[in-house]
Design a protein around this motif. Structure first.
Motif, short mmCIF file in Angstrom:
data_model
loop_
_atom_site.label_atom_id
_atom_site.label_comp_id
_atom_site.label_asym_id
_atom_site.label_seq_id
_atom_site.Cartn_x
_atom_site.Cartn_y
_atom_site.Cartn_z
N CYS A 133 -19.48 -26.82 -36.87
CA CYS A 133 -18.20 -27.96 -36.64
C CYS A 133 -17.91 -28.29 -38.32
O CYS A 133 -17.11 -28.49 -39.38
CB CYS A 133 -19.24 -29.26 -37.02
SG CYS A 133 -19.07 -29.34 -34.61
N ASN A 153 -24.68 -18.28 -32.37
CA ASN A 153 -25.13 -18.79 -31.29
C ASN A 153 -26.40 -17.40 -30.97
O ASN A 153 -27.56 -18.13 -30.31
CB ASN A 153 -24.11 -19.37 -30.17
CG ASN A 153 -25.60 -19.92 -29.30
OD1 ASN A 153 -26.27 -20.64 -29.27
ND2 ASN A 153 -24.60 -19.71 -27.65
N LEU A 179 -19.70 -19.73 -34.10
CA LEU A 179 -20.41 -20.01 -32.21
C LEU A 179 -20.67 -18.89 -31.79
O LEU A 179 -21.38 -18.72 -31.55
CB LEU A 179 -19.71 -21.28 -31.19
CG LEU A 179 -20.01 -21.51 -30.08
CD1 LEU A 179 -21.57 -22.63 -30.60
CD2 LEU A 179 -19.48 -22.33 -29.95
N ILE A 182 -28.76 -26.39 -31.59
CA ILE A 182 -27.77 -27.35 -32.22
C ILE A 182 -27.57 -27.00 -33.75
O ILE A 182 -26.54 -26.95 -34.43
CB ILE A 182 -28.13 -28.03 -32.24
CG1 ILE A 182 -27.53 -29.95 -32.75
CG2 ILE A 182 -30.03 -28.33 -32.77
CD1 ILE A 182 -26.52 -29.93 -31.62
N CYS A 200 -14.57 -19.58 -32.55
CA CYS A 200 -15.54 -19.89 -31.54
C CYS A 200 -15.49 -18.57 -31.95
O CYS A 200 -17.31 -18.11 -31.16
CB CYS A 200 -14.32 -18.97 -30.02
SG CYS A 200 -13.73 -20.62 -29.74
N GLU A 247 -24.23 -25.11 -33.96
CA GLU A 247 -23.20 -25.78 -33.39
C GLU A 247 -23.13 -26.61 -34.48
O GLU A 247 -21.27 -26.76 -35.44
CB GLU A 247 -23.11 -26.77 -31.90
CG GLU A 247 -23.20 -26.05 -30.40
CD GLU A 247 -23.87 -26.88 -30.02
OE1 GLU A 247 -23.81 -28.06 -29.83
OE2 GLU A 247 -24.18 -26.13 -28.56
#
Length: 184
Positions: A157, A144, A140, A150, A137, A153
């Motif tokens: 991942c 972000n 991200l 994307i 988190c 993300e």
């Protein structure tokens, strides 16, 4: 024939004070009795806890300070929600990773070391899962803001896939291999 290893302790022929068979890996040193094993495992958990606690405390401190920066006011609703989830995960992982110390302190002297070690081990695993989620988190949230969309993300991942391999896949494969080797 009985042998003593310390004054007042009589060992059976198997080398344990309770007559049980010693445990241990024959490839890595002498066998250990159940008491030695639980003491060794407790020492290992303390060392692991120190490493994990340091990481989670640094990360949690960073997360707490973010809310007081000027850029925090500019975060979108999704990023603010992600921040809240991240802080809650960080606090929860801190609780799970510090819990073995509290459990030991409350139960010290009650001859429950085996139970303490088993519970501490489970809490460490739980804390590590929550720490991995906190890291995901946090990544991200940062990515972000920095690159967005994307790509952020996808990077998260991939990094978390690497965490999964390092923290869970490799240890579980080694464990399975060791268990197979011990079977007759």
């Amino acid at each position: 024939m009985a042998v003593t290893d310390r004054p007042g302790t009589v060992l059976s022929e198997t080398g344990t004070s309770d007559g049980s068979e010693p445990t241990g890996d024959p490839d890595h040193g002498p066998p250990e009795c159940p008491r030695e094993r639980v003491n060794r495992r407790w020492g290992e958990i303390l060392q692991e806890t120190r490493v994990a606690q340091t990481g989670v405390q640094i990360l949690f401190g960073f997360l707490l300070s973010l809310a007081f920066t000027p850029a925090f006011r500019d975060l979108q609703a999704f990023d603010r929600g992600l921040y809240v989830v991240t802080v809650v995960l960080g606090a929860s992982s801190t609780a799970a990773l510090i819990a073995p110390v509290s459990i030991h302190r409350f139960l010290s002297g009650l001859r429950l070391k085996h139970e303490v070690v088993e519970t501490a081990g489970r809490l460490m695993v739980c804390g590590m899962v929550m720490l991995a989620l906190t890291i995901a988190c946090t990544l991200l949230l940062i990515l972000n803001v920095v690159i967005g969309g994307i790509v952020a993300e996808l990077v998260v991942c991939l990094v978390m896939l690497w965490f999964g391999v390092c923290w869970y896949v490799i240890p579980l494969r080694l464990r399975r291999k060791a268990l197979r080797r011990r079977q007759p």
